[in-house]
Write a protein that holds these residues in place. Structure first.
Motif, short mmCIF file in Angstrom:
data_model
loop_
_atom_site.label_atom_id
_atom_site.label_comp_id
_atom_site.label_asym_id
_atom_site.label_seq_id
_atom_site.Cartn_x
_atom_site.Cartn_y
_atom_site.Cartn_z
N ALA A 41 49.26 35.30 108.21
CA ALA A 41 49.32 35.40 109.67
C ALA A 41 49.12 34.04 110.33
N ASP A 42 48.21 33.25 109.78
CA ASP A 42 47.96 31.92 110.34
C ASP A 42 49.19 31.03 110.20
N ASP A 52 57.73 25.56 119.00
CA ASP A 52 57.61 25.54 120.47
C ASP A 52 56.17 25.17 120.83
N PRO A 53 55.91 23.89 121.02
CA PRO A 53 54.53 23.46 121.32
C PRO A 53 53.97 24.06 122.60
N ASP A 54 54.85 24.53 123.50
CA ASP A 54 54.38 25.15 124.74
C ASP A 54 54.11 26.65 124.58
N CYS A 55 54.37 27.17 123.39
CA CYS A 55 54.18 28.60 123.15
C CYS A 55 52.69 28.95 123.16
N GLU A 56 52.33 29.95 123.97
CA GLU A 56 50.96 30.45 123.93
C GLU A 56 50.86 31.52 122.85
N VAL A 57 49.87 31.41 122.00
CA VAL A 57 49.72 32.34 120.89
C VAL A 57 48.41 33.10 121.02
N ILE A 58 48.50 34.41 120.80
CA ILE A 58 47.30 35.23 120.60
C ILE A 58 47.31 35.63 119.13
N PHE A 59 46.29 35.24 118.43
CA PHE A 59 46.18 35.50 117.00
C PHE A 59 44.85 36.20 116.76
N VAL A 101 42.04 29.06 109.19
CA VAL A 101 42.66 30.22 109.85
C VAL A 101 42.26 30.16 111.33
N GLU A 102 43.18 29.71 112.17
CA GLU A 102 42.88 29.42 113.58
C GLU A 102 43.17 30.64 114.47
N TYR A 103 42.34 31.65 114.37
CA TYR A 103 42.50 32.83 115.22
C TYR A 103 42.04 32.51 116.64
N THR A 104 42.56 33.26 117.59
CA THR A 104 42.11 33.11 118.98
C THR A 104 41.12 34.20 119.36
N PRO A 492 47.72 22.74 106.71
CA PRO A 492 47.49 21.93 107.92
C PRO A 492 46.57 20.74 107.70
N ASP A 493 45.53 20.91 106.90
CA ASP A 493 44.55 19.84 106.71
C ASP A 493 45.18 18.64 105.99
#
Length: 554
Positions: A41-42, A52-59, A101-104, A492-493
């Motif tokens: 999912a991440d 899309d860097p402007d995309c808002e994500v809810i995770f 895992v960068e959840y919101t 990512p790291d």
């Protein structure tokens, strides 16, 4: 003017991208399979933001904390259910932090906001006459927290005795008779079949076909029990207006996806951008029925759309065997010999969604050493190191020397680099992360061949070899730059570490920045720039044998 306002409004009200993991049952500590769901999912949400860097994500992710198994696990741990749930839930939080895992939003089903959402949802089902009370009897699996249809029960000999087990999960079942509330699932069979005709609502397609076949079986599709006597299941949300009944743990758990977006508060959902239906919900194949049959039916009953897509993955085995407490082979991610970045990479590198993947410590170490330390890390160290690059530069590209390079290996590498973004874009969109890793590693193998072929260590010694050396280093570093951008959702790291070394600005790391390598940008002026100074080791090779480590360092 009215049209302009309408267009402006549509931009302002752009829907966020909403992705979820299943919420994880806290009857035991997290294991490799739970981590895999989370990193899948991440990776999906990271790719959306990369494109899309402007995309808002809810995770969203979190923990499922009600039910019989939780009562039992808490008792075994000599803790109250609340203390036990908090302890295990914290372990999931810590694990996800370690693995980027960068959840919101992290949801727990014991939260007040969730209990409110569940009660409201129950009342909506009641209002629409999809709930009724009835005497229920059937085979019940405590492990699965579910009744199992007669057709899905089989006899099995265990410890010399014949017992009834669920054909789907293999867990023991027992005959149960009780008064429960029922949901009219049978009313939604044709609606579910119509929904499942849409290509891609379940991916991979084989899992969509499984659900379609399931719905063809008339005996499978009775109404379902959505409550339990609170005398038996006391650690649960009570049915509104009936303290003698507890809401079925799966109905309770599934509502979490609505709790996260503010349900049932309209103002709260509006602030979130009304992100329903969810764009992608990641699930394991063992819970596909709950998410692919029950969940869309519950949503249809209150006139909400089912999720846009369920991404269903297969399981992880260990040394060829299913993970099992009784076998003692459940893999705790923190107990593996590899770093979080390496394990995350291995999970996404090896699994194919369609079929079960196999974990072994030797495989994890070999992949980390071969691909992260050698193929990627060693190449980065060599072209950034003082021996070949004493000026510490991402050197300029000289047109004349570029044309004079040995054409076979150069052309092959450059062709792969030029096509890498297009190839990997398709793989990301199809959730084939192993193919992304494979395409990148293939390109990096070619880069290593290119590097060896042109012998930059000899060019370094030639009086007139600087420009040719610049070109060899530039092409190699440009390959690393593009591969680093492509790999960001997967590791990512390490990707950030590599791009930081190359001094790639933060606003130049989006997908568009890997679509054209430097040698394909018409009229570009290639200015020399410094890379980050200092010794650079992208990924430290793993030694599980102390003798092996001593020998390597000698």
């Amino acid at each position: 003017m009215r049209l302009t306002l309408r267009l402006l409004s549509s931009v302002v009200q752009r829907r966020p991208f909403y992705v979820t993991t299943p919420i994880f049952y806290v009857n035991a500590a997290p294991h490799l399979g739970h981590l895999y769901s989370a990193v899948v999912a991440d990776t999906i949400q990271r790719f959306e933001k990369l494109v899309d860097p402007d995309c808002e994500v809810i995770f969203s992710t979190g923990t499922d904390e009600h039910g019989t198994k939780i009562q039992q696990a808490a008792a075994n741990a000599v803790l109250s259910p609340a203390e036990y749930c908090s302890k295990i839930s914290a372990e999931y939080r810590d694990l996800f932090k370690d693995y980027d895992v960068e959840y919101t939003d992290y949801i727990r089903t014991t939260e007040d906001r969730h209990k409110r959402a569940v009660r409201h949802f129950w009342n909506k089902l009641l209002e629409k006459d999809y709930i009724y009370k009835s005497q229920y009897s059937g085979w019940y699996s405590v492990n699965d927290e579910a009744f199992v249809p007669e057709a899905h029960v089989r006899d099995e000999v265990r410890n010399g005795q014949t017992v009834k087990v669920s054909a789907e999960s293999g867990h023991k079942v027992e005959w149960t008779e009780e008064t429960n509330y029922m949901f009219r699932l049978s009313a939604f069979k044709s609606h579910l079949q119509e929904w499942l005709k849409n290509d891609g609502v379940i991916t991979p397609n084989k899992f969509q076909k499984q659900l379609q076949d399931l719905l063809e079986n008339e005996t499978y599709f009775p109404d379902i029990s959505i409550s339990r006597p609170s005398s038996r299941v006391h650690w649960a949300i009570r049915v509104p207006g009936d303290e003698d009944q507890s809401i079925y743990v799966w109905l309770d758990a599934l509502i979490n996806y609505l709790t996260v977006i503010g349900y049932p508060d309209n103002d709260a959902m509006l602030k979130k951008g009304r992100p329903w239906p969810a764009d992608v919900q990641v699930v394991g194949k063992d819970i596909l029925k709950f998410h692919g049959i029950y969940w869309p039916a519950f949503l249809m009953a209150i006139n909400w759309h089912p999720p846009r897509r369920l991404v269903c993955h297969s399981h992880w085995t260990v040394d060829g065997s299913k993970m099992s407490k009784s076998l003692g082979n459940v893999v705790c991610p923190r107990a593996t010999p590899v770093s979080p970045s390496a394990l995350r990479y291995m999970l996404l590198r090896e699994a194919t969604m369609h079929d079960d993947a196999n974990y072994s410590e030797s495989k994890a170490v070999n992949i980390a050493n071969s691909e992260l330390a050698d193929t990627l890390g060693n190449l980065a160290s060599r072209c950034c190191g003082a021996a070949l690059n004493p000026r510490g530069e991402f050197p300029p590209l000289h047109t004349h020397e570029l044309a004079a390079l040995e054409q076979d290996v150069s052309a092959q590498l450059m062709d792969h680099v030029e096509r890498l973004h297009e190839v990997c874009y398709g793989h990301y969109r199809n959730y084939q992360f192993y193919k992304v890793a494979d395409a990148v590693i293939r390109t990096l193998h070619l880069a290593n061949v290119f590097f060896e072929c042109h012998k930059p260590w000899e060019l370094r010694k030639k009086l007139d070899g600087q420009k040719e050396l610049d070109v060899v280093l530039h092409i190699t570093m440009e390959t690393l730059r593009i591969c680093g951008i492509v790999l960001q959702p997967i590791i990512p790291d390490l990707s950030n570490k590599l791009l930081n070394k190359l001094q790639i600005p933060l606003d130049c790391r989006s997908w568009q920045h890997c679509e054209k390598p430097s040698w394909r940008i018409e009229g570009a002026i290639y200015e020399t720039k410094n890379i980050l100074s200092g010794k650079f080791v992208l990924f430290q090779r793993i030694y599980v044998d102390k003798k092996q480590k001593k020998k390597a360092s000698a």
